[in-house]
Design a protein around this motif. Structure first.
Motif, short mmCIF file in Angstrom:
data_model
loop_
_atom_site.label_atom_id
_atom_site.label_comp_id
_atom_site.label_asym_id
_atom_site.label_seq_id
_atom_site.Cartn_x
_atom_site.Cartn_y
_atom_site.Cartn_z
N TYR A 6 0.84 -1.19 0.00
CA TYR A 6 0.00 0.00 0.00
C TYR A 6 0.87 1.24 0.00
O TYR A 6 1.91 1.28 0.65
CB TYR A 6 -0.85 0.08 1.28
CG TYR A 6 -2.17 -0.60 1.23
CD1 TYR A 6 -3.32 0.09 0.86
CD2 TYR A 6 -2.30 -1.93 1.59
CE1 TYR A 6 -4.55 -0.53 0.85
CE2 TYR A 6 -3.52 -2.57 1.58
CZ TYR A 6 -4.65 -1.86 1.21
OH TYR A 6 -5.88 -2.48 1.21
N SER A 7 0.41 2.26 -0.68
CA SER A 7 0.87 3.61 -0.49
C SER A 7 -0.32 4.34 0.11
O SER A 7 -1.40 4.35 -0.49
CB SER A 7 1.28 4.25 -1.82
OG SER A 7 1.71 5.56 -1.62
N LEU A 9 -2.28 7.66 1.63
CA LEU A 9 -2.37 9.12 1.68
C LEU A 9 -3.42 9.48 2.72
O LEU A 9 -4.51 8.92 2.72
CB LEU A 9 -2.78 9.68 0.31
CG LEU A 9 -1.84 9.40 -0.85
CD1 LEU A 9 -2.44 9.96 -2.15
CD2 LEU A 9 -0.46 9.97 -0.60
N TYR A 21 -9.73 10.50 -7.45
CA TYR A 21 -8.90 9.41 -7.97
C TYR A 21 -9.67 8.50 -8.92
O TYR A 21 -9.10 7.96 -9.87
CB TYR A 21 -8.27 8.61 -6.82
CG TYR A 21 -7.08 9.34 -6.24
CD1 TYR A 21 -5.86 9.34 -6.89
CD2 TYR A 21 -7.20 10.08 -5.08
CE1 TYR A 21 -4.77 10.03 -6.39
CE2 TYR A 21 -6.12 10.79 -4.57
CZ TYR A 21 -4.91 10.76 -5.23
OH TYR A 21 -3.84 11.47 -4.74
N LEU A 47 -3.40 1.89 -3.65
CA LEU A 47 -3.38 3.26 -3.17
C LEU A 47 -4.47 3.37 -2.13
O LEU A 47 -5.65 3.16 -2.43
CB LEU A 47 -3.63 4.24 -4.32
CG LEU A 47 -3.74 5.71 -3.91
CD1 LEU A 47 -2.41 6.21 -3.33
CD2 LEU A 47 -4.15 6.56 -5.10
N SER A 65 6.51 14.63 -0.47
CA SER A 65 6.59 13.36 -1.19
C SER A 65 5.65 13.41 -2.38
O SER A 65 4.84 14.33 -2.50
CB SER A 65 6.25 12.19 -0.27
OG SER A 65 4.92 12.30 0.15
N GLU A 66 5.79 12.44 -3.25
CA GLU A 66 4.95 12.35 -4.43
C GLU A 66 4.53 10.91 -4.66
O GLU A 66 5.27 9.98 -4.33
CB GLU A 66 5.70 12.82 -5.69
CG GLU A 66 6.10 14.26 -5.68
CD GLU A 66 6.88 14.67 -6.92
OE1 GLU A 66 7.12 15.88 -7.04
OE2 GLU A 66 7.24 13.82 -7.76
N VAL A 67 3.36 10.73 -5.24
CA VAL A 67 2.94 9.46 -5.79
C VAL A 67 3.24 9.57 -7.28
O VAL A 67 2.93 10.59 -7.91
CB VAL A 67 1.42 9.23 -5.57
CG1 VAL A 67 0.95 8.00 -6.33
CG2 VAL A 67 1.12 9.11 -4.10
N HIS A 112 -1.74 16.54 -2.15
CA HIS A 112 -0.74 15.52 -2.42
C HIS A 112 -0.28 15.64 -3.87
O HIS A 112 -1.11 15.82 -4.78
CB HIS A 112 -1.30 14.11 -2.19
CG HIS A 112 -1.69 13.84 -0.78
ND1 HIS A 112 -0.78 13.73 0.24
CD2 HIS A 112 -2.90 13.67 -0.22
CE1 HIS A 112 -1.40 13.49 1.37
NE2 HIS A 112 -2.71 13.46 1.13
N ILE A 114 1.05 14.37 -7.40
CA ILE A 114 0.96 13.18 -8.24
C ILE A 114 1.75 13.45 -9.51
O ILE A 114 1.39 14.33 -10.30
CB ILE A 114 -0.50 12.85 -8.62
CG1 ILE A 114 -1.38 12.82 -7.38
CG2 ILE A 114 -0.56 11.52 -9.36
CD1 ILE A 114 -2.83 13.01 -7.69
#
Length: 123
Positions: A6-7, A9, A21, A47, A65-67, A112, A114
């Motif tokens: 998992y990532s 957020l 999303y 995600l 941070s970035e996805v 966030h 992306i």
């Protein structure tokens, strides 16, 4: 050892993020609840979106941070940016060529980052 990764957020409004999303990824969530949702991506990667009001212990701000999502070609980067723009995404960086490939950067409703890019030298 598990194969699911998992990532996560943290979000202030899970259902608002689910709607974002769902549009940007072009797929429905695997599961969606008022305080948690997840999307099944590739190779078992998920995600997760988790409400800041229910995560424990409390989340504290950390570094940026970035996805990142990888697409097949530079043309796909440009097309995805145009698609996301038409869907109302906030574009932080228009498509540009960087050392690792063509890329653009968007933000979700919670800010966030992306990144969508194609790799110059895919593995």
């Amino acid at each position: 050892m598990t194969k699911t990764v998992y990532s996560l957020l943290y979000t202030t409004d899970v259902m608002k993020s689910v709607a974002f999303y769902e549009k940007m990824l072009g797929m429905p969530p695997l599961e969606a609840f008022p305080t948690f949702a997840s999307f099944l991506l590739n190779d078992g990667m998920r995600l997760g979106l988790w409400s800041t009001s229910t995560v424990a212990p409390d989340v504290t701000p950390a570094g940026g941070s970035e996805v990142a999502l990888v697409v097949k070609s530079a043309d796909d980067v440009d097309a995805k940016c145009a698609e996301w723009t038409s869907l109302g995404a906030t574009i932080l960086q228009e498509p540009t060529d960087l050392v690792f490939g063509r890329t653009f950067l968007a933000a979700d409703p919670d800010g966030h980052r992306i990144r969508v890019f194609n790799e110059n030298n895919p593995v």
